[in-house]
Design a protein around this motif. Sequence first.
Motif, PDB file in Angstrom:
ATOM      1  N   VAL A  51      40.640  36.122  31.875  1.00 41.80           N
ATOM      2  CA  VAL A  51      41.636  35.882  32.919  1.00 41.80           C
ATOM      3  C   VAL A  51      41.125  36.431  34.250  1.00 41.80           C
ATOM      4  O   VAL A  51      41.249  35.786  35.299  1.00 41.80           O
ATOM      5  N   ALA A 102      38.015  36.689  35.095  1.00 39.39           N
ATOM      6  CA  ALA A 102      36.943  35.790  35.558  1.00 39.39           C
ATOM      7  C   ALA A 102      37.536  34.571  36.256  1.00 39.39           C
ATOM      8  O   ALA A 102      37.033  34.134  37.303  1.00 39.39           O
ATOM      9  N   LEU A 103      38.634  34.060  35.702  1.00 39.65           N
ATOM     10  CA  LEU A 103      39.303  32.900  36.308  1.00 39.65           C
ATOM     11  C   LEU A 103      39.843  33.255  37.690  1.00 39.65           C
ATOM     12  O   LEU A 103      39.602  32.548  38.675  1.00 39.65           O
ATOM     13  N   VAL A 104      40.566  34.376  37.754  1.00 38.30           N
ATOM     14  CA  VAL A 104      41.163  34.820  39.016  1.00 38.30           C
ATOM     15  C   VAL A 104      40.074  35.062  40.067  1.00 38.30           C
ATOM     16  O   VAL A 104      40.183  34.627  41.217  1.00 38.30           O
ATOM     17  N   GLU A 155      35.221  27.811  35.327  1.00 39.92           N
ATOM     18  CA  GLU A 155      36.313  28.649  34.810  1.00 39.92           C
ATOM     19  C   GLU A 155      37.560  27.812  34.526  1.00 39.92           C
ATOM     20  O   GLU A 155      38.215  27.990  33.501  1.00 39.92           O
ATOM     21  N   VAL A 194      47.289  33.128  42.317  1.00 41.56           N
ATOM     22  CA  VAL A 194      46.513  34.227  41.721  1.00 41.56           C
ATOM     23  C   VAL A 194      47.448  35.347  41.270  1.00 41.56           C
ATOM     24  O   VAL A 194      47.329  35.876  40.163  1.00 41.56           O
ATOM     25  N   ILE A 205      49.318  34.558  38.091  1.00 44.29           N
ATOM     26  CA  ILE A 205      48.463  34.660  36.889  1.00 44.29           C
ATOM     27  C   ILE A 205      48.272  36.131  36.517  1.00 44.29           C
ATOM     28  O   ILE A 205      48.368  36.513  35.354  1.00 44.29           O
ATOM     29  N   LYS A 264      49.765  38.329  33.038  1.00 39.54           N
ATOM     30  CA  LYS A 264      49.042  39.193  32.103  1.00 39.54           C
ATOM     31  C   LYS A 264      49.577  40.628  32.118  1.00 39.54           C
ATOM     32  O   LYS A 264      49.614  41.298  31.090  1.00 39.54           O
TER      33      LYS A 264
END
Lengths: 199, 199
Positions: free
Chosen positions: A40, A42-44, B13, B44, B47, B51
């Motif tokens: 997550v 890495a995506l952000v 990604e 961002v 996301i 988490k």
Amino acid sequence: MIIAEPLQKAIDELSKLPSIGSKTAQRLALHILKSDMQSVEALVKSIQELKEKIRFCNICFNISTEENCDVCKSNKRDRSILCVVEEASDVIAIEKTNEFNGVYHVLGGVLNPLANVTVESLKIKELVARLSNDEIKEIILALNPNSEGDATSLFIMKTLKDLPIKISRIARGLPIGGDLEFADSATIGRAFIGRITQQ
Amino acid sequence: MIIAEPLQKAIDELSKLPSIGSKTAQRLALHILKSDMQSVEALVKSIQELKEKIRFCNICFNISTEENCDVCKSNKRDRSILCVVEEASDVIAIEKTNEFNGVYHVLGGVLNPLANVTVESLKIKELVARLSNDEIKEIILALNPNSEGDATSLFIMKTLKDLPIKISRIARGLPIGGDLEFADSATIGRAFIGRITQQ
């Protein structure tokens, strides 16, 4: 309250992206929730760096990591021929063909009065300014074959008609691997109009 | 080098997400690139908060912002009837129907030896532990109607067969609005086997 608030918020944000509906957004959000923290992050990070590191080329408005893009910087490109496209994604698509060795000009869209896209919002003024550079001898208009693309092509042709520059448009016709039987009549009609005499 | 490195990274990604191929990922990345900073930051942040703020309920393993989820905390739910599902998304789907007023147990998947999902990786041990609580009188198995769901349902039924608990499975048959002509034979067969006598 069926869906927890942070989940609903993520679904809302994800469904703002193109081609992502609310069902897909929910699927993506639940996938992110189940993913490990590392992926997550890495995506952000990739999204943040996309915004931070990418800018638009000063010359052609293609995407770039520096002041000028790789195409404009390259000394292997033919600067006498310029291809006008709508978006940076079109540059990627054309580069993948390896058929074009000139330079580009990215308009940033097409004329669409209903969506409030006028001549001023596109890089047409910048295109005209570039043409004062006498290096450019030919322009290829490679806008999408729809009514907005056609209107924009016609507008550019009219704007440039007094300049000593050859202007062409990419061919419209049947796609390779396509089937006459299933092609729409407008495409078949164009394929007839644009027929090429064999030498 | 056709695509700038930060763009390629973002495409890579994004295409790791389910149902996002490389073409869609490129489209999303270019959309993000064209979006204003504020909306990208909102995406961002949503996301990251997903988490950070979402955890799994201690009792049923549904998604939750607190130790126990809204369903487990509610005093309006019938704690004598428990619905076993694969994923938290199934809880959302069932809650939307307003047909079920019991509590849930989220397994976190179904048995699938090929994908390395065994009894230990699912919350089956926790389900058996919950049943030692004599409140629960009925279990509804609401796993997906496919071979993994069936195998998992059979395993759970076998595990619980000595307990004085009524076990049922959700009906399989023709979907509402479906069409006999276009239904597959397994579904039609199930609809016959599961026919209900009108009173």
